[in-house]
Design an enzyme around this catalytic site. Structure first.
Site, PDB file in Angstrom:
ATOM      1  N   ARG A  14      -9.389  -8.085 -16.419  1.00  0.00           N
ATOM      2  CA  ARG A  14      -9.019  -9.451 -16.030  1.00  0.00           C
ATOM      3  C   ARG A  14     -10.178 -10.057 -15.265  1.00  0.00           C
ATOM      4  O   ARG A  14     -10.600  -9.521 -14.246  1.00  0.00           O
ATOM      5  CB  ARG A  14      -7.762  -9.448 -15.155  1.00  0.00           C
ATOM      6  CG  ARG A  14      -7.294 -10.861 -14.782  1.00  0.00           C
ATOM      7  CD  ARG A  14      -6.006 -10.828 -13.979  1.00  0.00           C
ATOM      8  NE  ARG A  14      -6.201 -10.334 -12.627  1.00  0.00           N
ATOM      9  CZ  ARG A  14      -5.218 -10.069 -11.762  1.00  0.00           C
ATOM     10  NH1 ARG A  14      -3.963 -10.238 -12.134  1.00  0.00           N
ATOM     11  NH2 ARG A  14      -5.472  -9.616 -10.558  1.00  0.00           N
TER      12      ARG A  14
ATOM     13  N   CYS B   5       1.690  -6.252 -17.874  1.00  0.00           N
ATOM     14  CA  CYS B   5       0.984  -5.570 -16.787  1.00  0.00           C
ATOM     15  C   CYS B   5       1.588  -5.886 -15.424  1.00  0.00           C
ATOM     16  O   CYS B   5       1.029  -5.524 -14.400  1.00  0.00           O
ATOM     17  CB  CYS B   5      -0.505  -5.929 -16.794  1.00  0.00           C
ATOM     18  SG  CYS B   5      -0.854  -7.684 -16.578  1.00  0.00           S
TER      19      CYS B   5
ATOM     20  N   HIS C  36       0.830  -1.197   0.000  1.00  0.00           N
ATOM     21  CA  HIS C  36       0.000   0.000   0.000  1.00  0.00           C
ATOM     22  C   HIS C  36       0.872   1.257   0.000  1.00  0.00           C
ATOM     23  O   HIS C  36       0.522   2.267  -0.617  1.00  0.00           O
ATOM     24  CB  HIS C  36      -0.911   0.015   1.224  1.00  0.00           C
ATOM     25  CG  HIS C  36      -2.274  -0.553   0.964  1.00  0.00           C
ATOM     26  ND1 HIS C  36      -3.039  -0.189  -0.128  1.00  0.00           N
ATOM     27  CD2 HIS C  36      -3.004  -1.461   1.644  1.00  0.00           C
ATOM     28  CE1 HIS C  36      -4.181  -0.843  -0.105  1.00  0.00           C
ATOM     29  NE2 HIS C  36      -4.184  -1.625   0.959  1.00  0.00           N
TER      30      HIS C  36
ATOM     31  N   GLU D 283       1.138 -16.101 -17.662  1.00  0.00           N
ATOM     32  CA  GLU D 283       1.674 -16.105 -16.303  1.00  0.00           C
ATOM     33  C   GLU D 283       2.420 -17.387 -15.958  1.00  0.00           C
ATOM     34  O   GLU D 283       3.063 -17.468 -14.917  1.00  0.00           O
ATOM     35  CB  GLU D 283       0.541 -15.924 -15.292  1.00  0.00           C
ATOM     36  CG  GLU D 283      -0.217 -14.619 -15.449  1.00  0.00           C
ATOM     37  CD  GLU D 283      -1.494 -14.611 -14.640  1.00  0.00           C
ATOM     38  OE1 GLU D 283      -1.530 -13.934 -13.608  1.00  0.00           O
ATOM     39  OE2 GLU D 283      -2.462 -15.290 -15.056  1.00  0.00           O
TER      40      GLU D 283
END
EC number: 2.7.3.9
Length: 553
Positions: free
Chosen positions: A319, A477, A182, A408
């Site tokens: 996605r 991404c 974060h 991936e």
């Protein structure tokens, strides 16, 4: 004294240091023979934390609300109180029972993608705040300060990061955290220069600091000369960014779309104000997490419509639900797995729970029809051509004409030509691809060197993916997309788009605009010829434009 960390939000600043010295609460080892009283006390403390987070959210700026509300949701998670009850039944006292319950949840989060794994920090912050209430201690947090300063901490809780005032906070330096924490994400959104993983900065007891959030450099107690250099560097960087406006492109005009990663409507509204060409990754799982039942088609349609309207005609790459055994959902629990990171997740879960995918595609199609948006839809964790073809057919049957696949896992990269035979595009998730390529857990700090975006083997797979695509768009991404130097290597590999946190857009555009395509291809060749990440990065730095090297390397 100079320390090298990881730059996660660009900008060069100098100023006084405000050190966060909150002592962490550890389990006191207390026992109790009254489980009901323990569960009640913990539930009351958690509710108090949730109420405090909601009160902060009500006063906070729009960018901070989702983080504070998410923390409140964590504190109110009924599963957490249920887990506390089981530990209380074993004789643990309130703080110990809560600690064990939180750590049990964190063990689940540790197996998720990088973003979700970083949510362990959020959950442990809930523990610290609730434990402080149970023990009658002051709540943790950033101390008050009167002059614009640089915050220094082991790590920052999301509730603290979200409420930082960018007019008062010059920069952030932490010893912990990562590129998807974060602290990193919000600092980039707020435009606050930030460096994480700056080991040793706390023990140096800084009175003043200089930092460069692009290069990761932190200078403890710098002299006036260093401070002046940092200020001049920042002005120069901003001047270059002001010139590099508009669509992303190399110096000789080779186009590379610059897109934003988003997860919520608020993310979309903020990102849409930036100089981006759309979103290259809309993580839809935030609609599904922390719920006891799946969101309805109507709920999803409203959210997707708001996101598409925010980008007003620009591309949005969606996605579909990326969840499963390593991202447990209360309403889609297929049971425990010995190795959830390699289990039924992503598209595999969608095929097991076809109703979830049907509802999501229906909602996306309705939102697309209502807005006229350019919507690209892709599936996570695709490994075979059969899976890619199945998903593409489902999208088109639902009225979504542009269907793609995430890359991936190494199998998808090696066989990209077969996967893309039925798809319109691919997007490489470099975080997961690195993890599976090197058999290295992203959350294991001892293996971090294997997960560097500079690993030559990773670029072998990226090149294989692009070549197999035979001209169909292939984007990135993962974290690689927001690195201004790796963006050049990506351009050289033929990657057509890069998606990143909006705070990194300017640096990436500058980097591309200062180099031609032939140089980018030479950089790719240098990486592929290297034996390791350090040599690869050094080889690219040697080929950099002098100004870019000074500002970004």
């Amino acid at each position: 004294m100079s320390i090298r960390g990881i730059g996660v939000s660009p900008g060069s600043v100098y100023g006084p240091a405000v050190v966060v010295t909150t002592a962490l609460i550890t389990p006191p080892g207390e026992r109790s023979d009254d489980p009901a009283a323990v569960e009640s006390a913990v539930a009351e403390a958690l509710e108090s934390v949730a109420a405090d987070m909601e009160a902060r959210a009500a006063r906070a700026e729009e960018h901070a609300k989702p983080v504070l509300e998410a923390t409140a949701m964590m504190a109110r998670d009924p599963g957490l109180v249920f887990a506390v009850g089981s530990f209380a039944a074993d004789g643990h006292g309130p703080v110990d029972a809560l600690y064990l319950a939180v750590e049990q949840y964190c063990a689940l989060l540790a197996g998720l993608d990088a973003y979700m794994a970083e949510r362990q920090t959020d959950l442990r912050d809930v523990f610290q705040r609730a434990a402080a209430r149970l023990l009658g201690r002051p709540a943790p947090g950033v101390p008050e300060f009167d002059e614009p300063s640089i915050i220094v901490a082991l790590d920052l809780a999301p509730a603290d990061t979200a409420t930082l005032n960018p007019e008062r906070v010059l920069g952030i330096v932490t010893e912990a955290g990562g590129v998807t924490s974060h602290t990193a994400i919000l600092a980039a959104q707020l435009g606050i220069p930030a460096v994480v993983r700056a080991t040793g900065v706390l023990s140096a007891s800084p009175e003043t600091l200089g930092l460069d959030g692009a290069t990761g450099e932190v200078v403890v107690n710098p002299d006036a000369g260093v401070a002046a250099v940092l200020g001049a560097r920042n002005e120069h960087r901003l001047a270059l960014q002001a010139v590099a406006q508009g669509p992303g492109a190399t110096r000789d005009g080779h186009r590379v779309q610059i897109l934003a990663n988003i997860g919520t409507v608020d993310d979309a509204q903020r990102a849409a104000k930036a100089d981006v060409e759309g979103s290259g990754l809309f993580r839809t799982e935030f609609l599904f997490l922390e719920r006891t039942s799946a969101p309805t088609v109507e709920e999803q349609t409203a959210t997707y419509t708001a996101v598409f309207e925010a980008f007003a005609g620009r591309k949005v790459v969606v996605r579909t639900l990326d969840a499963g055994a390593d991202k447990p959902l209360a309403f889609a629990d297929l049971g425990a797995e010995d190795n959830p990171a390699l289990g039924v997740r992503g598209l595999r879960l969608q095929r097991e729970r076809d109703d979830l995918l049907t509802d999501q595609l229906t909602a996306l199609a309705r939102a697309r029809e209502a807005t006229g948006a350019e919507v690209w839809v892709m599936a996570p964790m695709v490994a075979t051509a059969e899976e890619a073809a199945w998903f593409a057919a489902r999208c088109r049957d639902a009225g979504l004409p542009t269907a793609g696949t995430m890359v991936e896992v190494p199998a998808a990269a090696i066989r990209s030509g077969h996967l893309l035979a039925a798809c319109d595009f691919a997007s490489i998730g470099t975080n997961d691809l690195s993890q599976y390529l090197f058999a290295a857990d992203r959350m294991n700090g001892a293996l971090a060197h294997l997960l560097s975006g500079w690993q030559p083997a990773l670029w072998e797979l990226i090149v294989a993916t692009v070549r197999g695509a035979e001209g169909k768009p292939v984007g990135i991404c993962g974290e690689v997309g927001g690195d201004p130097l790796l963006a050049l290597v990506a351009a050289g590999a033929g990657v057509s788009s890069l998606s990143m946190a909006v705070g990194k857009v300017g640096s990436v555009k500058v980097s591309l605009a200062r180099h031609d395509l032939d140089t980018c291809r030479a950089m790719l060749d240098a990486v592929l010829a290297s034996t390791g990440p350090e040599q690869a990065r050094a080889a690219v730095v040697d080929l950099l434009d002098a100004e870019v090297a000074e500002l970004l390397a």
